[in-house]
Design a protein around this motif. Structure first.
Motif, PDB file in Angstrom:
ATOM      1  N   VAL A 148      61.612  47.383  -3.419  1.00 40.52           N
ATOM      2  CA  VAL A 148      62.489  46.879  -4.481  1.00 40.52           C
ATOM      3  C   VAL A 148      62.832  45.411  -4.269  1.00 40.52           C
ATOM      4  O   VAL A 148      63.736  44.883  -4.910  1.00 40.52           O
ATOM      5  CB  VAL A 148      63.788  47.713  -4.546  1.00 40.52           C
ATOM      6  N   SER A 149      62.120  44.729  -3.380  1.00 39.30           N
ATOM      7  CA  SER A 149      62.448  43.342  -3.058  1.00 39.30           C
ATOM      8  C   SER A 149      62.197  42.423  -4.242  1.00 39.30           C
ATOM      9  O   SER A 149      61.352  42.669  -5.095  1.00 39.30           O
ATOM     10  CB  SER A 149      61.605  42.866  -1.868  1.00 39.30           C
ATOM     11  N   ARG A 150      62.950  41.334  -4.223  1.00 43.15           N
ATOM     12  CA  ARG A 150      62.715  40.264  -5.195  1.00 43.15           C
ATOM     13  C   ARG A 150      62.302  38.980  -4.479  1.00 43.15           C
ATOM     14  O   ARG A 150      62.150  37.945  -5.093  1.00 43.15           O
ATOM     15  CB  ARG A 150      63.988  40.018  -6.007  1.00 43.15           C
ATOM     16  N   ALA A 151      62.142  39.090  -3.155  1.00 42.03           N
ATOM     17  CA  ALA A 151      61.762  37.930  -2.353  1.00 42.03           C
ATOM     18  C   ALA A 151      60.537  38.266  -1.528  1.00 42.03           C
ATOM     19  O   ALA A 151      60.337  39.406  -1.143  1.00 42.03           O
ATOM     20  CB  ALA A 151      62.917  37.525  -1.423  1.00 42.03           C
ATOM     21  N   ALA A 152      59.720  37.259  -1.288  1.00 39.83           N
ATOM     22  CA  ALA A 152      58.527  37.440  -0.445  1.00 39.83           C
ATOM     23  C   ALA A 152      58.613  36.530   0.762  1.00 39.83           C
ATOM     24  O   ALA A 152      57.645  35.909   1.170  1.00 39.83           O
ATOM     25  CB  ALA A 152      57.262  37.153  -1.249  1.00 39.83           C
ATOM     26  N   THR A 153      59.820  36.415   1.334  1.00 43.03           N
ATOM     27  CA  THR A 153      60.013  35.565   2.499  1.00 43.03           C
ATOM     28  C   THR A 153      59.400  36.216   3.730  1.00 43.03           C
ATOM     29  O   THR A 153      59.175  37.421   3.771  1.00 43.03           O
ATOM     30  CB  THR A 153      61.507  35.324   2.746  1.00 43.03           C
ATOM     31  N   GLU A 154      59.161  35.418   4.738  1.00 42.00           N
ATOM     32  CA  GLU A 154      58.545  35.924   5.968  1.00 42.00           C
ATOM     33  C   GLU A 154      59.394  35.541   7.160  1.00 42.00           C
ATOM     34  O   GLU A 154      59.780  34.387   7.331  1.00 42.00           O
ATOM     35  CB  GLU A 154      57.142  35.327   6.138  1.00 42.00           C
ATOM     36  N   GLY A 260      81.081  49.989   7.884  1.00 40.68           N
ATOM     37  CA  GLY A 260      81.277  49.734   6.464  1.00 40.68           C
ATOM     38  C   GLY A 260      81.023  48.306   6.024  1.00 40.68           C
ATOM     39  O   GLY A 260      81.049  48.023   4.818  1.00 40.68           O
ATOM     40  N   LEU A 261      80.786  47.370   6.961  1.00 46.37           N
ATOM     41  CA  LEU A 261      80.466  45.995   6.561  1.00 46.37           C
ATOM     42  C   LEU A 261      79.116  45.955   5.840  1.00 46.37           C
ATOM     43  O   LEU A 261      78.252  46.797   6.052  1.00 46.37           O
ATOM     44  CB  LEU A 261      80.398  45.084   7.790  1.00 46.37           C
ATOM     45  N   LYS A 262      78.925  44.953   4.978  1.00 46.99           N
ATOM     46  CA  LYS A 262      77.654  44.795   4.283  1.00 46.99           C
ATOM     47  C   LYS A 262      76.556  44.443   5.281  1.00 46.99           C
ATOM     48  O   LYS A 262      76.778  43.708   6.249  1.00 46.99           O
ATOM     49  CB  LYS A 262      77.788  43.716   3.208  1.00 46.99           C
ATOM     50  N   LYS A 263      75.361  44.933   5.029  1.00 51.42           N
ATOM     51  CA  LYS A 263      74.279  44.849   6.000  1.00 51.42           C
ATOM     52  C   LYS A 263      73.455  43.564   5.923  1.00 51.42           C
ATOM     53  O   LYS A 263      72.792  43.201   6.898  1.00 51.42           O
ATOM     54  CB  LYS A 263      73.339  46.047   5.832  1.00 51.42           C
ATOM     55  N   THR A 264      73.486  42.874   4.805  1.00 50.40           N
ATOM     56  CA  THR A 264      72.514  41.803   4.563  1.00 50.40           C
ATOM     57  C   THR A 264      72.559  40.709   5.619  1.00 50.40           C
ATOM     58  O   THR A 264      71.513  40.285   6.143  1.00 50.40           O
ATOM     59  CB  THR A 264      72.731  41.196   3.167  1.00 50.40           C
ATOM     60  N   ASP A 273      61.639  42.012   9.161  1.00 49.78           N
ATOM     61  CA  ASP A 273      60.497  41.884   8.258  1.00 49.78           C
ATOM     62  C   ASP A 273      60.602  42.875   7.115  1.00 49.78           C
ATOM     63  O   ASP A 273      60.163  42.593   5.991  1.00 49.78           O
ATOM     64  CB  ASP A 273      59.194  42.132   9.018  1.00 49.78           C
ATOM     65  N   VAL A 274      61.143  44.065   7.410  1.00 48.40           N
ATOM     66  CA  VAL A 274      61.273  45.102   6.387  1.00 48.40           C
ATOM     67  C   VAL A 274      62.449  45.999   6.752  1.00 48.40           C
ATOM     68  O   VAL A 274      62.728  46.225   7.934  1.00 48.40           O
ATOM     69  CB  VAL A 274      59.957  45.907   6.244  1.00 48.40           C
ATOM     70  N   PHE A 275      63.144  46.479   5.727  1.00 41.59           N
ATOM     71  CA  PHE A 275      64.358  47.263   5.901  1.00 41.59           C
ATOM     72  C   PHE A 275      64.257  48.499   5.021  1.00 41.59           C
ATOM     73  O   PHE A 275      63.893  48.416   3.848  1.00 41.59           O
ATOM     74  CB  PHE A 275      65.560  46.408   5.498  1.00 41.59           C
ATOM     75  N   PHE A 276      64.604  49.674   5.595  1.00 42.39           N
ATOM     76  CA  PHE A 276      64.560  50.934   4.858  1.00 42.39           C
ATOM     77  C   PHE A 276      65.955  51.547   4.801  1.00 42.39           C
ATOM     78  O   PHE A 276      66.614  51.706   5.833  1.00 42.39           O
ATOM     79  CB  PHE A 276      63.599  51.917   5.534  1.00 42.39           C
ATOM     80  N   ASP A 277      66.400  51.929   3.582  1.00 38.79           N
ATOM     81  CA  ASP A 277      67.736  52.499   3.402  1.00 38.79           C
ATOM     82  C   ASP A 277      67.695  53.475   2.239  1.00 38.79           C
ATOM     83  O   ASP A 277      66.944  53.270   1.274  1.00 38.79           O
ATOM     84  CB  ASP A 277      68.746  51.381   3.117  1.00 38.79           C
ATOM     85  N   ASP A 278      68.521  54.531   2.331  1.00 36.31           N
ATOM     86  CA  ASP A 278      68.578  55.498   1.227  1.00 36.31           C
ATOM     87  C   ASP A 278      69.576  55.104   0.156  1.00 36.31           C
ATOM     88  O   ASP A 278      69.564  55.674  -0.938  1.00 36.31           O
ATOM     89  CB  ASP A 278      68.951  56.889   1.771  1.00 36.31           C
ATOM     90  N   GLN A 279      70.457  54.139   0.430  1.00 36.86           N
ATOM     91  CA  GLN A 279      71.497  53.753  -0.525  1.00 36.86           C
ATOM     92  C   GLN A 279      70.986  52.613  -1.399  1.00 36.86           C
ATOM     93  O   GLN A 279      70.678  51.524  -0.910  1.00 36.86           O
ATOM     94  CB  GLN A 279      72.759  53.312   0.223  1.00 36.86           C
ATOM     95  N   GLN A 280      70.930  52.855  -2.712  1.00 37.82           N
ATOM     96  CA  GLN A 280      70.425  51.840  -3.626  1.00 37.82           C
ATOM     97  C   GLN A 280      71.256  50.559  -3.556  1.00 37.82           C
ATOM     98  O   GLN A 280      70.719  49.446  -3.642  1.00 37.82           O
ATOM     99  CB  GLN A 280      70.430  52.378  -5.060  1.00 37.82           C
ATOM    100  N   ASP A 284      69.794  46.853  -2.958  1.00 36.81           N
ATOM    101  CA  ASP A 284      69.949  45.782  -3.944  1.00 36.81           C
ATOM    102  C   ASP A 284      70.501  44.516  -3.303  1.00 36.81           C
ATOM    103  O   ASP A 284      70.088  43.397  -3.644  1.00 36.81           O
ATOM    104  CB  ASP A 284      70.879  46.242  -5.075  1.00 36.81           C
ATOM    105  N   LEU A 285      71.422  44.664  -2.364  1.00 36.26           N
ATOM    106  CA  LEU A 285      72.017  43.500  -1.706  1.00 36.26           C
ATOM    107  C   LEU A 285      71.016  42.802  -0.788  1.00 36.26           C
ATOM    108  O   LEU A 285      71.036  41.572  -0.656  1.00 36.26           O
ATOM    109  CB  LEU A 285      73.247  43.932  -0.895  1.00 36.26           C
ATOM    110  N   ALA A 286      70.142  43.569  -0.157  1.00 40.08           N
ATOM    111  CA  ALA A 286      69.175  42.989   0.781  1.00 40.08           C
ATOM    112  C   ALA A 286      67.925  42.457   0.097  1.00 40.08           C
ATOM    113  O   ALA A 286      67.204  41.627   0.674  1.00 40.08           O
ATOM    114  CB  ALA A 286      68.776  44.029   1.823  1.00 40.08           C
ATOM    115  N   ALA A 287      67.677  42.890  -1.128  1.00 40.27           N
ATOM    116  CA  ALA A 287      66.372  42.674  -1.762  1.00 40.27           C
ATOM    117  C   ALA A 287      66.032  41.219  -2.015  1.00 40.27           C
ATOM    118  O   ALA A 287      64.855  40.862  -2.103  1.00 40.27           O
ATOM    119  CB  ALA A 287      66.307  43.448  -3.080  1.00 40.27           C
ATOM    120  N   ASP A 288      67.034  40.343  -2.137  1.00 40.44           N
ATOM    121  CA  ASP A 288      66.755  38.922  -2.362  1.00 40.44           C
ATOM    122  C   ASP A 288      66.336  38.207  -1.087  1.00 40.44           C
ATOM    123  O   ASP A 288      65.878  37.061  -1.149  1.00 40.44           O
ATOM    124  CB  ASP A 288      67.992  38.220  -2.939  1.00 40.44           C
ATOM    125  N   HIS A 289      66.486  38.854   0.059  1.00 37.49           N
ATOM    126  CA  HIS A 289      66.298  38.163   1.326  1.00 37.49           C
ATOM    127  C   HIS A 289      65.233  38.783   2.222  1.00 37.49           C
ATOM    128  O   HIS A 289      64.632  38.074   3.035  1.00 37.49           O
ATOM    129  CB  HIS A 289      67.628  38.148   2.096  1.00 37.49           C
TER     130      HIS A 289
END
Length: 307
Positions: A148-154, A260-264, A273-280, A284-289
């Motif tokens: 669901v990423s919106r970024a292709a950073t490396e 409970g802090l935000k993960k991003t 490099d890649v992050f897997f989570d069951d919570q949408q 969504d918060l991580a997807a830009d980065h």
């Protein structure tokens, strides 16, 4: 050519969809706006034009590069699974050749879902842009995620860094169900009472174990793969997690209990490099980065929510 696999073969096989490996958004728009015939014509007309890298391209490239340092029995194989026909999929294979990716096996399914070939290829992970295919893979007991990423950073460096959520990803959703149904206090009390009882495994348990097998081929200080647990849990719920991993005899390099802090920001600091989570929401918060995979599993993802 022999198809025999030795009994000590512990290769990691990853299935990836063409839309996860390459950026097919432009071609997909042609399909949605003009139909299948126009899409086929567009792909054939542009079959010698390489596709831009997609969300999972850099992860795949790093994974395949590890084969230069791994013994034969631990090699990594990437299999392409695509809804394209072989005819329209020629552009995908031409792009694979253009980028020098060592991908030789594929299934082009002519519009049908390719998930049914996951077990036949012996895959332990499936990455796709199609949520329905991912859910089917999870139902077949294969770790799977919708990118669901919106970024292709490396991330910097050659080391490949995986980050995992805990409940409903590495672990079952048994504890998360108590939290959802009874609240935080009941969750904390249940985890305290069950701290010596290992959690059941979640959909990514075996994939994490496979990564550890790859890590074990190197001295700990030189391992080209690093893993992290990034969870909203905090003390006292941390103890059961630690004891569970110990009972599984699975090492994880970093464990981050956020309470409970935000993960991003933590994922960025870890240089995932890649992050897997069951919570949408977390995805969504991580997807830009960060390349982010949503795991549609567990109590947070009832079937009606994912349709």
């Amino acid at each position: 050519m022999s198809d025999a696999v030795t009994t000590d073969d512990q290769r990691l096989v990853i299935a990836i969809s063409s839309r996860a490996l390459f950026d097919l958004d432009e071609a997909h728009r042609v399909f949605e706006e003009q139909g299948l015939d126009a899409y086929s014509h567009y792909q054939i007309e542009n079959e010698d034009t390489p596709l831009p890298p997609g969300q999972a391209y850099r992860v795949v490239r790093k994974l395949l590069a590890l084969n230069e340092r791994l013994p034969e029995s631990l090699r990594i194989e990437v299999v392409l699974l695509s809804r394209n026909s072989a005819d329209t999929g020629l552009r995908v294979f031409n792009s694979i050749e253009h980028y020098g990716l060592a991908i030789t096996r594929a299934a082009f399914c002519g519009g049908e879902s390719p998930w049914r070939y996951i077990n036949a290829f012996g895959c332990q992970l499936f990455l796709s842009a199609e949520p329905g295919d991912v859910r089917k893979a999870l139902e077949s007991d294969v770790a799977a995620a919708t990118l669901v990423s919106r970024a292709a950073t490396e991330a910097e460096g050659d080391q490949l860094r995986f980050a995992f959520d805990g409940d409903a990803v590495l672990f079952s959703d048994e504890a998360e169900r108590i939290y959802k149904e009874q609240g935080l206090a009941a969750f904390a009390e249940s985890e305290r009472a069950s701290r010596h009882e290992p959690l059941d495994g979640g959909p990514f348990k075996q994939f994490l174990a496979a990564l550890q097998r790859l890590q074990s081929a190197f001295p700990a200080s030189e391992a080209p793969i690093r893993t992290a647990l990034v969870t909203a849990r905090s003390a006292p719920a941390h103890e059961r997690v630690i004891r569970t991993l110990r009972a599984w005899d699975i090492r994880i390099d970093e464990s981050i209990f956020l309470g409970g802090l935000k993960k991003t920001e933590f994922l960025k600091a870890y240089q995932a490099d890649v992050f897997f989570d069951d919570q949408q929401t977390h995805c969504d918060l991580a997807a830009d980065h960060i390349a982010t995979g949503h795991v549609p599993h567990g109590v947070a993802n009832p079937p009606e929510k994912c349709e």
